[in-house]
Design an enzyme around this catalytic site. Structure first.
Site, PDB file in Angstrom:
ATOM      1  N   HIS A  18      40.376-115.643  54.901  1.00 61.72           N
ATOM      2  CA  HIS A  18      41.816-115.883  54.721  1.00 61.72           C
ATOM      3  C   HIS A  18      42.176-117.291  55.194  1.00 61.72           C
ATOM      4  O   HIS A  18      42.940-118.006  54.533  1.00 61.72           O
ATOM      5  CB  HIS A  18      42.646-114.907  55.573  1.00 61.72           C
ATOM      6  CG  HIS A  18      42.511-113.470  55.204  1.00 61.72           C
ATOM      7  ND1 HIS A  18      42.157-112.494  56.116  1.00 61.72           N
ATOM      8  CD2 HIS A  18      42.706-112.824  54.030  1.00 61.72           C
ATOM      9  CE1 HIS A  18      42.156-111.319  55.520  1.00 61.72           C
ATOM     10  NE2 HIS A  18      42.468-111.484  54.257  1.00 61.72           N
ATOM     11  N   LYS A  42      46.709 -98.839  51.797  1.00 63.26           N
ATOM     12  CA  LYS A  42      45.960 -99.049  53.047  1.00 63.26           C
ATOM     13  C   LYS A  42      46.784 -98.636  54.257  1.00 63.26           C
ATOM     14  O   LYS A  42      48.002 -98.840  54.277  1.00 63.26           O
ATOM     15  CB  LYS A  42      45.594-100.526  53.217  1.00 63.26           C
ATOM     16  CG  LYS A  42      44.593-101.068  52.209  1.00 63.26           C
ATOM     17  CD  LYS A  42      44.324-102.540  52.506  1.00 63.26           C
ATOM     18  CE  LYS A  42      43.426-103.185  51.467  1.00 63.26           C
ATOM     19  NZ  LYS A  42      43.389-104.658  51.621  1.00 63.26           N
ATOM     20  N   ARG A  91      37.415-113.595  45.380  1.00 57.37           N
ATOM     21  CA  ARG A  91      36.021-113.519  45.850  1.00 57.37           C
ATOM     22  C   ARG A  91      35.123-113.170  44.667  1.00 57.37           C
ATOM     23  O   ARG A  91      35.081-113.888  43.695  1.00 57.37           O
ATOM     24  CB  ARG A  91      35.899-112.485  46.972  1.00 57.37           C
ATOM     25  CG  ARG A  91      36.632-112.882  48.237  1.00 57.37           C
ATOM     26  CD  ARG A  91      36.701-111.742  49.219  1.00 57.37           C
ATOM     27  NE  ARG A  91      37.421-110.616  48.640  1.00 57.37           N
ATOM     28  CZ  ARG A  91      37.811-109.540  49.294  1.00 57.37           C
ATOM     29  NH1 ARG A  91      37.507-109.418  50.560  1.00 57.37           N
ATOM     30  NH2 ARG A  91      38.473-108.577  48.697  1.00 57.37           N
ATOM     31  N   SER A 129      38.447-107.807  55.559  1.00 64.51           N
ATOM     32  CA  SER A 129      38.896-107.266  56.844  1.00 64.51           C
ATOM     33  C   SER A 129      38.279-105.901  57.106  1.00 64.51           C
ATOM     34  O   SER A 129      37.869-105.592  58.230  1.00 64.51           O
ATOM     35  CB  SER A 129      40.420-107.125  56.847  1.00 64.51           C
ATOM     36  OG  SER A 129      41.020-108.364  56.629  1.00 64.51           O
TER      37      SER A 129
HETATM   38  O1  PNS Z   1      45.306-108.163  51.392  1.00 66.50           O
HETATM   39  P1  PNS Z   1      45.651-107.162  50.317  1.00 66.50           P
HETATM   40  O2  PNS Z   1      45.816-105.782  50.899  1.00 66.50           O
HETATM   41  O3  PNS Z   1      44.690-107.184  49.166  1.00 66.50           O
HETATM   42  O4  PNS Z   1      47.058-107.635  49.734  1.00 66.50           O
HETATM   43  C1  PNS Z   1      47.747-106.890  48.739  1.00 66.50           C
HETATM   44  C2  PNS Z   1      49.243-107.206  48.835  1.00 66.50           C
HETATM   45  C3  PNS Z   1      49.772-106.817  50.198  1.00 66.50           C
HETATM   46  C4  PNS Z   1      49.438-108.683  48.583  1.00 66.50           C
HETATM   47  C5  PNS Z   1      50.002-106.393  47.726  1.00 66.50           C
HETATM   48  O5  PNS Z   1      49.784-105.036  47.927  1.00 66.50           O
HETATM   49  C6  PNS Z   1      51.496-106.722  47.718  1.00 66.50           C
HETATM   50  O6  PNS Z   1      51.899-107.706  47.135  1.00 66.50           O
HETATM   51  N1  PNS Z   1      52.308-105.870  48.387  1.00 66.50           N
HETATM   52  C7  PNS Z   1      53.742-106.086  48.489  1.00 66.50           C
HETATM   53  C8  PNS Z   1      54.520-105.056  47.662  1.00 66.50           C
HETATM   54  C9  PNS Z   1      54.527-105.461  46.206  1.00 66.50           C
HETATM   55  O7  PNS Z   1      55.154-106.407  45.785  1.00 66.50           O
HETATM   56  N2  PNS Z   1      53.745-104.714  45.391  1.00 66.50           N
HETATM   57  C10 PNS Z   1      53.586-104.964  43.995  1.00 66.50           C
HETATM   58  C11 PNS Z   1      52.495-105.997  43.762  1.00 66.50           C
HETATM   59  S1  PNS Z   1      52.210-106.149  42.051  1.00 66.50           S
END
Ligand code: PNS
Length: 161
Positions: A18, A42, A91, A129
Site C-alpha cells: 500500500h 471483510k 497486483r 493484508s
Molecule cells: O482494500 P480493499 O478491501 O480491496 O478495498 C475495497 C474498497 C474498500 C475500496 C471497496 O470495497 C470500496 O470502495 N468500499 C466503499 C463502499 C463503496 O463505494 N462500494 C462500492 C464500490 S464499487
C-alpha cells in the site's frame, strides 16, 4: 486547480505494498487522500482509529497525504471533495476482474473521476493484508511486509489472541 486523488482501501493493516502505491500517487497528484473504507465482504481486525494511526506514521513524510475515513459510497466522497482520480494498486491478474468491476461501477456512479491503476512493484506482487495477518498468526516473520509500528500493532493484537 489542485488535483486531488483518493486512494481507498481497507488497510487492515497497511503494508509496504500500500505504502509504495501511496508514495507513487503522491508524486503524481497535488494531494492524496488515503481513505479507510468499508469493504462489505471483510471483517476488520483493527479499528478505524488504529488503522489511521498506522497509516499516519508512515505517510507523514510524503508531504501531501491526508487520511480520512469513509462512511458511505466512495463515488459520493470523490464527488464531494472534487477529486479527479481514484488510485488503486494492481497486483496479479487475479485482482483485475474485481478492480475492473469496481472501476466501472464508480464511473457509473460519478463520471467526473478516473480510476488510475498503478502496477505493484514486483516485490509486492503477492503481498496482502490478510496474508500478513495469517503469517503473523502462525508466528512467521512479517518484518519484510509491514513497517515497524504495524509490526507492533500486529504482535499485540493477533499473536496474543
Ligand atoms: O482494500 P480493499 O478491501 O480491496 O478495498 C475495497 C474498497 C474498500 C475500496 C471497496 O470495497 C470500496 O470502495 N468500499 C466503499 C463502499 C463503496 O463505494 N462500494 C462500492 C464500490 S464499487
Amino acid at each position: 486547480m489542485r488535483r486531488i486523488a483518493v486512494c481507498p482501501g481497507s488497510f487492515d493493516p497497511i503494508t509496504f505494498g500500500h505504502l509504495d502505491i501511496i508514495k507513487r500517487a503522491s508524486r503524481l497528484f497535488d494531494e492524496v487522500v488515503v481513505l479507510i473504507s468499508v469493504n462489505a465482504s471483510k471483517t476488520p481486525s483493527f479499528t478505524e482509529t488504529e488503522r489511521m494511526m498506522m497509516i499516519r506514521e508512515n505517510t507523514q513524510d510524503f508531504g501531501n497525504v491526508v487520511i480520512d475515513v469513509l462512511d458511505g459510497l466512495l463515488a459520493d466522497y470523490v464527488k464531494r471533495i472534487g477529486a479527479v482520480a481514484i488510485v488503486k494498486g494492481l497486483r496479479a491478474v487475479s485482482d483485475f476482474e474485481y478492480e475492473f468491476q469496481m472501476a466501472l461501477a464508480n464511473k457509473q456512479l460519478y463520471n467526473e473521476a478516473e480510476t488510475v491503476f498503478l502496477t505493484t512493484s514486483s516485490e509486492n506482487m503477492y503481498l496482502s493484508s490478510s496474508m500478513v495477518k495469517q503469517i503473523a498468526y502462525f508466528g512467521g516473520d512479517i518484518s519484510h511486509f509491514v513497517p515497524e509500528n504495524v509490526l507492533e500493532f500486529i504482535r499485540k493484537r493477533l499473536v496474543s489472541e
